[in-house]
Scaffold this active site. Structure first.
Site, short mmCIF file in Angstrom:
data_model
loop_
_atom_site.label_atom_id
_atom_site.label_comp_id
_atom_site.label_asym_id
_atom_site.label_seq_id
_atom_site.Cartn_x
_atom_site.Cartn_y
_atom_site.Cartn_z
N HIS A 50 0.81 -1.21 0.00
CA HIS A 50 0.00 0.00 0.00
C HIS A 50 0.85 1.26 0.00
O HIS A 50 1.95 1.29 0.53
CB HIS A 50 -0.91 0.02 1.23
CG HIS A 50 -1.80 -1.18 1.33
ND1 HIS A 50 -2.09 -1.78 2.52
CD2 HIS A 50 -2.45 -1.89 0.38
CE1 HIS A 50 -2.90 -2.81 2.31
NE2 HIS A 50 -3.12 -2.90 1.02
N LYS B 259 6.14 5.68 7.65
CA LYS B 259 5.67 4.72 8.66
C LYS B 259 6.84 4.17 9.46
O LYS B 259 7.86 3.78 8.90
CB LYS B 259 4.94 3.55 8.00
CG LYS B 259 3.69 3.95 7.24
CD LYS B 259 3.08 2.77 6.51
CE LYS B 259 1.85 3.20 5.73
NZ LYS B 259 1.31 2.07 4.94
N TYR C 293 2.09 0.52 13.86
CA TYR C 293 2.83 1.50 13.08
C TYR C 293 2.32 2.91 13.31
O TYR C 293 1.14 3.15 13.51
CB TYR C 293 2.87 1.15 11.60
CG TYR C 293 1.55 0.89 10.92
CD1 TYR C 293 1.03 1.78 10.00
CD2 TYR C 293 0.86 -0.29 11.14
CE1 TYR C 293 -0.16 1.52 9.33
CE2 TYR C 293 -0.32 -0.57 10.48
CZ TYR C 293 -0.83 0.35 9.57
OH TYR C 293 -2.00 0.09 8.92
N ASP D 101 -6.42 -6.11 -2.25
CA ASP D 101 -5.02 -6.38 -2.56
C ASP D 101 -4.84 -7.32 -3.75
O ASP D 101 -3.80 -7.30 -4.39
CB ASP D 101 -4.29 -6.91 -1.33
CG ASP D 101 -4.11 -5.83 -0.26
OD1 ASP D 101 -4.42 -4.65 -0.54
OD2 ASP D 101 -3.67 -6.17 0.85
#
Length: 181
Positions: free
Chosen positions: A61, A70, A130, A168
């Site tokens: 992503h 991140k 995250y 996905d």
């Protein structure tokens, strides 16, 4: 903390200092001054936590516009974490780095803006945390195909077939994603 450079400049593995005894352990997972001293100057706007079973593959992503940096880590279980360079001006465009993050090794992985990110869980009940530099913006989110041969990620063998979301499975090839400058 120890900062380990990867083959792609900007992607960093962070190994926090651990203090342990018979009671357990203590570690700092974020300290603004320590990270700034190591060259990381970021502001966090969002924290996320996911739990996945063995064989779940999430990603790859990214957001464009509104790219997210991140700082990722695992608190239970294990993942093979991957970042793919989508910066067209980079000498490493289309290349990837994979890092095993586990509850035992306590490593963190810094994935800056301009990269696609995803992971494969290697253990049941894996907790993945995250911090993000930009809020989630679903209208700007894209998925790079996890199995794009142009990228050629060498995912580790798992005893189950990858479990992938419908979103996905519709990931785009490297030649079709909106890349960064």
């Amino acid at each position: 903390m120890k900062v380990v450079e990867t083959k792609i400049p900007g992607l960093m593995i962070i190994e926090p200092r651990m203090f342990g005894d018979a009671r357990g352990f203590f570690m700092e997972t974020w300290n603004e001054a320590s990270f700034a001293e190591a060259g990381f100057n970021m502001t966090w706007v969002q924290d996320n936590h996911s739990r996945s079973q063995r064989g779940v593959l999430r990603g790859l992503h990214f957001q464009n516009p509104g790219a997210q940096g991140k700082l990722v880590r695992v608190t239970r279980g294990a993942v093979f974490d991957v970042a793919v360079d989508l910066r067209k001006s980079s000498a490493h465009f289309g290349q990837w780095v994979g890092v095993e993050l586990t509850a035992q090794n306590n490593r963190m992985f810094w994935v800056p803006e301009g990269f696609a990110h995803g992971f494969l869980t290697l253990a049941d009940d894996t907790d993945f945390l995250y911090k993000c530099t930009t809020p989630y913006a679903p209208q700007s989110e894209y998925t790079l195909a996890w199995d794009d041969p142009a990228v050629g990620i060498d995912w580790p063998a798992c005893d189950v077939d990858p479990i992938i979301s419908d979103k996905d499975t519709k990931g785009l090839s490297l030649s079709d994603v909106p890349v960064f400058a």
